[in-house]
Design a protein around this motif. Structure first.
Motif, PDB file in Angstrom:
ATOM      1  N   GLU A   1       0.834  -1.215   0.000  1.00 48.21           N
ATOM      2  CA  GLU A   1       0.000   0.000   0.000  1.00 48.21           C
ATOM      3  C   GLU A   1       0.862   1.255   0.000  1.00 48.21           C
ATOM      4  N   ARG A   2       2.055   1.212   0.658  1.00 49.83           N
ATOM      5  CA  ARG A   2       2.925   2.384   0.709  1.00 49.83           C
ATOM      6  C   ARG A   2       3.643   2.627  -0.617  1.00 49.83           C
ATOM      7  N   GLY A   3       3.711   1.578  -1.458  1.00 46.70           N
ATOM      8  CA  GLY A   3       4.406   1.751  -2.751  1.00 46.70           C
ATOM      9  C   GLY A   3       5.722   1.022  -2.830  1.00 46.70           C
ATOM     10  N   GLY A   4       6.000   0.108  -1.869  1.00 45.39           N
ATOM     11  CA  GLY A   4       7.196  -0.712  -1.958  1.00 45.39           C
ATOM     12  C   GLY A   4       8.296  -0.256  -1.023  1.00 45.39           C
ATOM     13  N   ILE A   5       9.376  -1.056  -1.043  1.00 45.79           N
ATOM     14  CA  ILE A   5      10.495  -0.817  -0.133  1.00 45.79           C
ATOM     15  C   ILE A   5      11.202   0.489  -0.415  1.00 45.79           C
ATOM     16  N   ILE A   6      11.096   0.974  -1.660  1.00 50.52           N
ATOM     17  CA  ILE A   6      11.844   2.186  -2.025  1.00 50.52           C
ATOM     18  C   ILE A   6      11.377   3.399  -1.235  1.00 50.52           C
ATOM     19  N   THR A   7      10.161   3.329  -0.725  1.00 53.03           N
ATOM     20  CA  THR A   7       9.641   4.463   0.054  1.00 53.03           C
ATOM     21  C   THR A   7      10.309   4.564   1.412  1.00 53.03           C
ATOM     22  N   LEU A   8      11.003   3.481   1.865  1.00 52.20           N
ATOM     23  CA  LEU A   8      11.668   3.502   3.170  1.00 52.20           C
ATOM     24  C   LEU A   8      13.148   3.860   3.048  1.00 52.20           C
ATOM     25  N   ILE A   9      13.666   3.972   1.814  1.00 54.03           N
ATOM     26  CA  ILE A   9      15.091   4.248   1.614  1.00 54.03           C
ATOM     27  C   ILE A   9      15.317   5.754   1.690  1.00 54.03           C
ATOM     28  N   PRO A  10      16.323   6.207   2.459  1.00 53.52           N
ATOM     29  CA  PRO A  10      16.631   7.639   2.494  1.00 53.52           C
ATOM     30  C   PRO A  10      16.896   8.159   1.083  1.00 53.52           C
ATOM     31  N   SER A  11      16.456   9.384   0.813  1.00 51.43           N
ATOM     32  CA  SER A  11      16.546   9.939  -0.535  1.00 51.43           C
ATOM     33  C   SER A  11      17.963   9.940  -1.081  1.00 51.43           C
ATOM     34  N   ALA A  12      18.969  10.113  -0.212  1.00 47.55           N
ATOM     35  CA  ALA A  12      20.351  10.165  -0.688  1.00 47.55           C
ATOM     36  C   ALA A  12      20.828   8.811  -1.214  1.00 47.55           C
ATOM     37  N   ALA A  13      20.135   7.735  -0.809  1.00 48.35           N
ATOM     38  CA  ALA A  13      20.579   6.400  -1.208  1.00 48.35           C
ATOM     39  C   ALA A  13      19.716   5.782  -2.295  1.00 48.35           C
ATOM     40  N   VAL A  14      18.661   6.496  -2.753  1.00 48.26           N
ATOM     41  CA  VAL A  14      17.739   5.928  -3.738  1.00 48.26           C
ATOM     42  C   VAL A  14      18.454   5.669  -5.068  1.00 48.26           C
ATOM     43  N   ALA A  15      19.244   6.609  -5.533  1.00 45.63           N
ATOM     44  CA  ALA A  15      19.918   6.460  -6.827  1.00 45.63           C
ATOM     45  C   ALA A  15      20.849   5.251  -6.817  1.00 45.63           C
TER      46      ALA A  15
ATOM     47  N   VAL B   1      17.439   1.445   5.158  1.00 44.92           N
ATOM     48  CA  VAL B   1      15.990   1.702   5.227  1.00 44.92           C
ATOM     49  C   VAL B   1      15.680   2.341   6.577  1.00 44.92           C
ATOM     50  N   THR B   2      14.608   3.154   6.571  1.00 48.64           N
ATOM     51  CA  THR B   2      14.154   3.772   7.826  1.00 48.64           C
ATOM     52  C   THR B   2      12.928   3.010   8.304  1.00 48.64           C
ATOM     53  N   ALA B   3      13.020   2.343   9.456  1.00 53.03           N
ATOM     54  CA  ALA B   3      11.922   1.523   9.964  1.00 53.03           C
ATOM     55  C   ALA B   3      10.803   2.422  10.490  1.00 53.03           C
ATOM     56  N   ARG B   4       9.678   1.804  10.810  1.00 51.79           N
ATOM     57  CA  ARG B   4       8.509   2.534  11.292  1.00 51.79           C
ATOM     58  C   ARG B   4       8.837   3.311  12.551  1.00 51.79           C
ATOM     59  N   ASN B   5       9.734   2.770  13.409  1.00 52.30           N
ATOM     60  CA  ASN B   5      10.071   3.458  14.662  1.00 52.30           C
ATOM     61  C   ASN B   5      11.151   4.508  14.470  1.00 52.30           C
ATOM     62  N   GLY B   6      11.559   4.738  13.208  1.00 50.36           N
ATOM     63  CA  GLY B   6      12.530   5.786  12.921  1.00 50.36           C
ATOM     64  C   GLY B   6      13.975   5.335  12.937  1.00 50.36           C
ATOM     65  N   GLU B   7      14.240   4.113  13.330  1.00 51.87           N
ATOM     66  CA  GLU B   7      15.618   3.624  13.353  1.00 51.87           C
ATOM     67  C   GLU B   7      16.106   3.321  11.929  1.00 51.87           C
ATOM     68  N   LEU B   8      17.403   3.548  11.733  1.00 49.67           N
ATOM     69  CA  LEU B   8      18.012   3.265  10.439  1.00 49.67           C
ATOM     70  C   LEU B   8      18.609   1.854  10.467  1.00 49.67           C
ATOM     71  N   HIS B   9      18.238   1.035   9.490  1.00 49.42           N
ATOM     72  CA  HIS B   9      18.749  -0.326   9.368  1.00 49.42           C
ATOM     73  C   HIS B   9      19.452  -0.470   8.012  1.00 49.42           C
ATOM     74  N   TRP B  10      20.543  -1.246   8.026  1.00 46.84           N
ATOM     75  CA  TRP B  10      21.217  -1.607   6.782  1.00 46.84           C
ATOM     76  C   TRP B  10      20.885  -3.058   6.445  1.00 46.84           C
ATOM     77  N   LEU B  11      20.454  -3.260   5.180  1.00 46.09           N
ATOM     78  CA  LEU B  11      20.069  -4.597   4.717  1.00 46.09           C
ATOM     79  C   LEU B  11      21.024  -5.038   3.599  1.00 46.09           C
ATOM     80  N   ARG B  12      21.368  -6.333   3.644  1.00 44.85           N
ATOM     81  CA  ARG B  12      22.175  -6.945   2.572  1.00 44.85           C
ATOM     82  C   ARG B  12      21.357  -8.067   1.968  1.00 44.85           C
ATOM     83  N   GLU B  13      21.143  -8.021   0.633  1.00 47.88           N
ATOM     84  CA  GLU B  13      20.236  -8.966  -0.022  1.00 47.88           C
ATOM     85  C   GLU B  13      20.914  -9.630  -1.227  1.00 47.88           C
ATOM     86  N   HIS B  14      20.480 -10.878  -1.448  1.00 40.27           N
ATOM     87  CA  HIS B  14      20.857 -11.646  -2.638  1.00 40.27           C
ATOM     88  C   HIS B  14      19.579 -11.840  -3.449  1.00 40.27           C
TER      89      HIS B  14
END
Length: 839
Positions: A224-238, A259-272
């Motif tokens: 509903e929010r439009g995907g994970i990209i909406t949680l990524i800080p703008s400086a890291a979207v590109a 990504v910025t979680a709902r509680n405002g904390e910044l998390h780093w994710l590593r994905e394959h």
């Protein structure tokens, strides 16, 4: 096709697993087939019998009430299995089926026909059979139909097996998915499924609970929010979109993003991310596995903050810190002290310059033993985390120095080595100490080896010297003992010409005389134990055939008599072609042949053979004409012994090298090699382990023609008055009798002092004296006589005579040396030479 029943454990398991997959309750297609078989063959019973490694059972049937068969019938079916149709018209009369226990009693089968069920990979799966209770036969059409329908049964069974296996795989997959879901919920890892829409957009379709716990949103809320990209800080979207570019092209990729979680904390994710394609190559879904690496990122930041502190601390020590970037192949940081080591400043130095300065690199640590190129390649692939090496460099001023490089790899966001940080240290002083220590150890090892070799040589030489001393003493004593035996028997034989001796006495005297001569010959061999040669022996004409004959005779006690005593007889064969007289030392050539024959005799076993050949260069059959010069005489000694391996063949001429252990000195072949060299010859070895050895010696033929010129026996023209001095009365008697036979008069003395006194009181034409005597030895007597009568010939008669003559030893005052035991002929010739010298 090869058809087989299951025999090995692997085959039985494979057959059993296949049969289990066919053990279903419903098989309507097979029921139809078996009914058709019964109708075509017109039999009351038709069965499809399957077998595995443990049992047989009925898969489909007509006229049969159960799914099992009796043990007797099962055994009968098993025994009739063949690769083609089996037809038994009457089981009671057709051998070998008559009175088969499996067919007696119920169901009383009299007719049987069975077509094997063979899988495509050649395994016997069962049989399609028809049976009747009366004897009968099948016509050709029925038989062919039974074969054809057996193939249809196999095809249908394969279909059933594939269906069963697919159902098992699907059940296992479903279980695996459930297990994976439970595991991901219990760990920090998570999984996502992204669906690719027709317009190539990505939509979150499914996520594990672990992912929802990290970001604080459910999967539905994320959609509903439009995907994970909406949680990524703008400086890291590109950067995120750039990392995902590979997914648009259907390629797997690994990436990291914040990504910025709902509680405002910044998390780093590593994905394959792994795309899944349809048959046309279009991407349908993307499966993603990931983890929360926030703690690792925080640690990296902390590491970066402390990195500056570490660099400053290292710079304060005698080390040069650096950081090297692989992408630009440059140093992003280099300590100022690098100039003291290389001559280049921190701003001038580059990896290319440092590589150019390197003359030698030695890898250490994990990469020890690898080449520098291989170590670099494997480190850049991520195989090694640390890097250690020592490099010898040439500085800007031309000075050689050693530096130590110790570094650790740094990884990019994609998990690839992207840089390294480390320190360089000047270890020139340490390397010099190491090299000096290494050289010192090497010199010490060489000295120790040389000392051991010298010690071994001294031991061998002492042994030989002891043997030589013992041999010389034995030879002297035996010669003294043989002198009267040989002398008196010769005198008796000379006296027998008057006819006073019987034929038997004459035969006995001849036997004693021959035995004494043989004993003297044996004693003469002992001089080879301690004879010294200085390389100045005269080169005289030598008949090689005679040398071979004498060498065989001299070694006969070893290769024949001793071998026979051990029960291992050895044969010697000779093939002696006519060859010219050569120039050399007869004694040395005889010694060379003796060593080779003794070695060959030791190498061969029972019933072994030694072959000695002499020929002119290329005249030997089977050798190319260019293999030996026409001016060579070739001496070849072959044996049928154990042969030599390459190591032994290469080293066999080395002094003290021996394969006989404590039974050999290792000098025989070294002596052979020296003799060949002194004769300007060459030697070759052909040897095959287990097949024997051939020594081939090439001796040059003199340009001038050589002939033997035997010296005539010199005889005196008048009777002589001779002084005979010897402490052995028997020897004195022999010499006196020999001289009397030649009409010479004699006076005798028992020692040197008595002999000198008689010489002063009388007049003598000749003095014959022993050497080893009490009071005054023969050397002193000769010197004293020559001092007052220099023109008096003096002959030294001694048991050491042959050894002294061979070594060229002539004491002062002595004119000629004779060896005990003496013969009348030797005495006549020596007296003639001595008197001729002063005439």
């Amino acid at each position: 096709m090869q058809v087989f029943l299951p025999s090995t454990q692997t085959e039985r398991v494979k057959t059993t697993d296949s049969a289990k997959s066919l053990n279903t309750n419903s098989a309507p297609e097979l029921d139809d087939l078996i009914s058709l078989v019964a109708q075509i063959c017109q039999t009351p019973i038709a069965l499809i019998v399957l077998l595995d490694a443990e049992r047989q059972w009925v898969k489909a049937q007509v006229g049969w009430s159960t799914t099992t068969i009796t043990p007797g019938l099962a055994s009968y079916i098993q025994s009739t299995l063949q690769t083609d149709l089996t037809v038994v018209c009457d089981t009671q009369t057709d051998a070998p089926f008559t009175n088969n226990p499996g067919l007696l009693g119920e169901p009383e089968i009299r007719f049987y026909a069975g077509a094997p069920l063979i899988t495509p990979d050649g395994r016997m799966q069962g049989v399609l059979c028809v049976m009747d209770r009366v004897a009968r036969n099948l016509n050709r059409v029925q038989q062919q139909t039974l074969r054809t329908l057996s193939h249809q049964v196999v095809t249908q069974l394969e279909v059933y097996r594939h269906i069963a296996e697919r159902q098992q795989l699907e059940a296992a997959l479903h279980e695996s998915e459930e297990r994976y879901q439970r595991i991901t919920e219990l760990t920090s890892f998570y999984a996502l499924t992204i669906r690719v829409t027709a317009d190539k957009n990505f939509t979150l379709e499914w996520a594990t609970r672990g992912f929802e716990q990290i970001i604080g949103y459910t999967s539905q809320e994320m959609v509903e929010r439009g995907g994970i990209i909406t949680l990524i800080p703008s400086a890291a979207v590109a950067d995120f979109r750039e990392q995902w570019r590979a997914l648009y092209e259907g390629q797997p990729c690994v990436y990291e993003y914040p990504v910025t979680a709902r509680n405002g904390e910044l998390h780093w994710l590593r994905e394959h991310a792994h795309p899944v394609w349809d048959a046309t190559g279009q991407t349908l879904n993307v499966y993603i596995t990931g983890e929360d690496i926030t703690e690792r990122k925080q640690a990296e930041d902390e590491l970066h903050r402390t990195h500056v502190l570490y660099r400053r601390a290292i710079a304060a020590a005698d080390a040069v810190p650096y950081q090297r970037e692989y992408a630009t192949d440059s140093f992003t940081f280099m300590g100022e002290a690098i100039q003291q080591i290389t001559g280049y400043s921190a701003t001038e130095i580059t990896p290319a310059i440092l590589d150019r300065l390197s003359l030698e690199t030695i890898m250490r640590g994990e990469t020890e033993g690898l080449s520098e190129e291989d170590a670099i390649r494997r480190t850049r692939l991520g195989e090694f985390y640390r890097w250690r090496c020592d490099s010898r460099i040439l500085t800007r001023t031309g000075e050689e120095r050693w530096i130590s490089d110790a570094s650790v790899e740094m990884y990019s966001d994609h998990g690839k080595p992207s840089a390294s940080i480390g320190i360089l240290m000047d270890i020139t002083d340490r390397k010099q100490v190491e090299m000096e220590l290494k050289e010192s150890n090497l010199r010490l090892a060489e000295a120790l080896t040389e000392l051991r070799q010298t010690q071994q040589q001294l031991i061998q030489q002492e042994r030989l010297r002891a043997v030589g001393t013992m041999a010389s003493g034995i030879a002297h004593d035996f010669n003294n003992m043989l002198a009267p035996i040989l002398g008196f028997t010769e005198l008796l034989l000379l006296g027998s010409k008057s006819g006073h001796s019987s034929e038997k006495e004459l035969r006995y005297l001849q036997a004693i005389h021959m035995a004494a001569q043989n004993a003297a010959t044996v004693i003469s061999r002992l001089r080879e134990f301690y004879r010294y040669r200085d390389g100045t022996e005269p080169q005289l004409p030598v008949d090689l055939h005679l040398v071979i004959e004498q060498a065989i005779l001299l070694t006969q006690p070893h290769w024949k008599d001793q071998a026979l005593a051990r029960g291992t007889p050895v044969r010697i064969e000779t093939v002696l072609q006519p060859v010219p007289i050569i120039k050399g030392s007869k004694a040395e050539l005889q010694e060379m042949l003796t060593n080779l024959i003794l070695n060959a005799a030791d190498a061969v076993g029972a019933n072994g053979k030694i072959t000695i050949r002499v020929f002119m260069g290329p005249e030997k059959p089977g050798r190319a004409p260019a293999s030996a010069a026409a001016t060579d005489v070739v001496l070849e000694i072959s044996d049928t012994g154990m042969g030599m391996d390459e190591e032994t063949r290469r080293r066999c001429f080395e002094p003290f090298f021996s394969t006989k252990g404590l039974h050999g000195t290792g000098l025989g072949l070294a002596v052979v090699y020296g003799i060949v060299q002194r004769h300007q010859g060459r030697i070759e070895i052909d040897s095959v382990l287990g097949q024997g050895t051939t020594f081939r010696i090439y001796l040059p033929i003199p340009l001038e023609t050589l002939e033997f010129t035997p010296q005539p026996i010199s005889q005196t023209a008048r009777p002589l008055h001779v002084l005979v001095v010897d402490d052995d009365p028997i020897v004195r008697d022999v010499v006196v009798e020999y001289l009397a036979y030649e009409a010479h008069s004699t006076e005798t003395a028992a020692n040197g002092a008595e002999g000198l006194e008689k010489f002063h009181t009388g007049h003598f034409d000749l003095v014959i004296t022993d050497r080893a005597m009490p009071k005054l030895n023969g050397d002193g007597l000769a010197a004293a006589i020559k001092a007052v009568a220099s023109d008096t010939p003096i002959i030294l008669l001694t048991g050491f005579g042959e050894f002294m003559n061979a070594d060229g030893e002539l004491p002062r005052g002595v004119d000629y040396i004779m060896s005990k035991p003496l013969t009348l002929e030797d005495l006549q010739q020596t007296i003639g030479l001595a008197m001729g010298k002063f005439s």
